[in-house]
Design a protein around this motif. Structure first.
Motif, PDB file in Angstrom:
ATOM      1  N   ASP A   1      -6.484   4.215  -4.526  1.00  0.00           N
ATOM      2  CA  ASP A   1      -6.025   2.846  -4.770  1.00  0.00           C
ATOM      3  C   ASP A   1      -5.469   2.218  -3.497  1.00  0.00           C
ATOM      4  OD1 ASP A   1      -6.752   3.121  -7.386  1.00  0.00           O
ATOM      5  OD2 ASP A   1      -4.730   3.543  -8.122  1.00  0.00           O
ATOM      6  N   VAL A   2      -4.834   3.030  -2.661  1.00  0.00           N
ATOM      7  CA  VAL A   2      -4.318   2.518  -1.386  1.00  0.00           C
ATOM      8  C   VAL A   2      -5.461   2.003  -0.533  1.00  0.00           C
ATOM      9  CG1 VAL A   2      -3.151   3.128   0.757  1.00  0.00           C
ATOM     10  CG2 VAL A   2      -2.291   4.005  -1.411  1.00  0.00           C
ATOM     11  N   ALA A   3      -6.516   2.808  -0.420  1.00  0.00           N
ATOM     12  CA  ALA A   3      -7.678   2.382   0.368  1.00  0.00           C
ATOM     13  C   ALA A   3      -8.295   1.116  -0.216  1.00  0.00           C
ATOM     14  CB  ALA A   3      -8.710   3.509   0.426  1.00  0.00           C
ATOM     15  N   GLY A   4      -8.376   1.036  -1.540  1.00  0.00           N
ATOM     16  CA  GLY A   4      -8.932  -0.160  -2.158  1.00  0.00           C
ATOM     17  C   GLY A   4      -8.088  -1.395  -1.902  1.00  0.00           C
TER      18      GLY A   4
ATOM     19  N   ALA B   1      -5.269   5.522   5.364  1.00  0.00           N
ATOM     20  CA  ALA B   1      -5.446   5.728   3.928  1.00  0.00           C
ATOM     21  C   ALA B   1      -6.661   6.615   3.641  1.00  0.00           C
ATOM     22  CB  ALA B   1      -5.595   4.386   3.224  1.00  0.00           C
ATOM     23  N   LEU B   2      -7.726   6.413   4.384  1.00  0.00           N
ATOM     24  CA  LEU B   2      -8.922   7.232   4.177  1.00  0.00           C
ATOM     25  C   LEU B   2      -8.666   8.689   4.565  1.00  0.00           C
ATOM     26  CD1 LEU B   2     -11.579   4.702   5.509  1.00  0.00           C
ATOM     27  CD2 LEU B   2     -11.205   5.382   3.125  1.00  0.00           C
TER      28      LEU B   2
ATOM     29  N   SER C   1       0.833  -1.210   0.000  1.00  0.00           N
ATOM     30  CA  SER C   1       0.000   0.000   0.000  1.00  0.00           C
ATOM     31  C   SER C   1       0.867   1.259   0.000  1.00  0.00           C
ATOM     32  CB  SER C   1      -0.932  -0.005   1.218  1.00  0.00           C
ATOM     33  OG  SER C   1      -0.220   0.157   2.430  1.00  0.00           O
ATOM     34  N   GLU C   2       1.987   1.212   0.696  1.00  0.00           N
ATOM     35  CA  GLU C   2       2.884   2.368   0.714  1.00  0.00           C
ATOM     36  C   GLU C   2       3.524   2.582  -0.655  1.00  0.00           C
ATOM     37  OE1 GLU C   2       3.975   1.973   5.465  1.00  0.00           O
ATOM     38  OE2 GLU C   2       5.361   1.219   3.947  1.00  0.00           O
ATOM     39  N   ALA C   3       3.842   1.503  -1.336  1.00  0.00           N
ATOM     40  CA  ALA C   3       4.406   1.625  -2.682  1.00  0.00           C
ATOM     41  C   ALA C   3       3.397   2.292  -3.625  1.00  0.00           C
ATOM     42  CB  ALA C   3       4.810   0.251  -3.209  1.00  0.00           C
ATOM     43  N   VAL C   4       2.132   1.898  -3.508  1.00  0.00           N
ATOM     44  CA  VAL C   4       1.089   2.530  -4.318  1.00  0.00           C
ATOM     45  C   VAL C   4       0.924   3.991  -3.926  1.00  0.00           C
ATOM     46  CG1 VAL C   4      -1.379   2.516  -4.867  1.00  0.00           C
ATOM     47  CG2 VAL C   4      -0.124   0.357  -4.715  1.00  0.00           C
TER      48      VAL C   4
END
Length: 208
Positions: A98-101, A123-124, A87-90
């Protein structure tokens, strides 16, 4: 539309100012052409409708990087750390939605992992640039899954600080410290947070 109106107004004001400064003829035309080229570049890459991110949030994020804080509480080799690293890479590419997804997908597979719920809450907040009801629910779920763990309230406080409410963060963190063992490995992080945000919290309280 407001962003475009401001941009056009700035170009007009710049041309008027140049004329008042004595710039005329070919030089004035050249300056106007340069401004139009800049405006064209902005139209291709700029996002005039995007709301500005609060400067305070950026400062808090620099002082308390989320990944480092997570490692303080959960270590670097927890079971689902790979989801957080993905998620951090995204997120480094600015794709907050996209991180939240991605983290929602992780939670579907591991619904009882408080770290993932905390990650979703963060993320939100990143996506909205402020604490939102869905983010509050994510932090609350993390707290339900780990009621005696300091991480859920710590990160909820951090999210509030990033949202412009340092006083709420300091209040939450002081409650954590009141129950924390003196030798807790994560205690210095929370103490540093209180020390760092207390001046801003005091200013907030004095503001009518």
């Amino acid at each position: 539309m407001m962003g475009w109106a401001i941009l056009i107004g700035m170009i007009g004001a710049a041309l008027v100012l140049l004329r008042l400064l004595g710039v005329t003829g070919a030089m004035l035309k050249l300056a106007g052409a340069a401004l139009l080229i800049a405006a064209c570049g902005y139209s291709l890459q700029g996002r005039p409708g995007l709301a500005g991110a609060p400067r305070r949030a950026a400062v808090v994020e620099q002082q308390f990087p989320l990944s480092e804080a997570r490692h303080v509480f959960f270590g670097e080799f927890s079971g689902n750390e790979h989801w957080m690293r993905m998620s951090e890479a995204v997120g480094r590419h600015g794709n907050s939605a996209d991180v939240a997804g991605l983290l929602r997908s992780a939670i579907q597979q591991h619904p009882n992992d408080p770290m993932l719920w905390i990650g979703l809450g963060n993320a939100l907040v990143d996506h909205a640039r402020v604490m939102t009801p869905p983010a509050e629910l994510a932090f609350a779920r993390a707290g339900q899954l780990a009621p005696n763990h300091p991480a859920p309230p710590f990160f909820r406080g951090l999210a509030l600080a990033r949202s412009g409410d340092p006083a709420a963060a300091v209040g939450i963190w002081r409650k954590i410290l009141a129950k924390a063992p003196a030798d807790a490995s994560w205690r210095p992080l929370v103490e540093d947070g209180v020390a760092t945000l207390t001046p801003a919290a005091e200013r907030q309280r004095r503001t009518p």
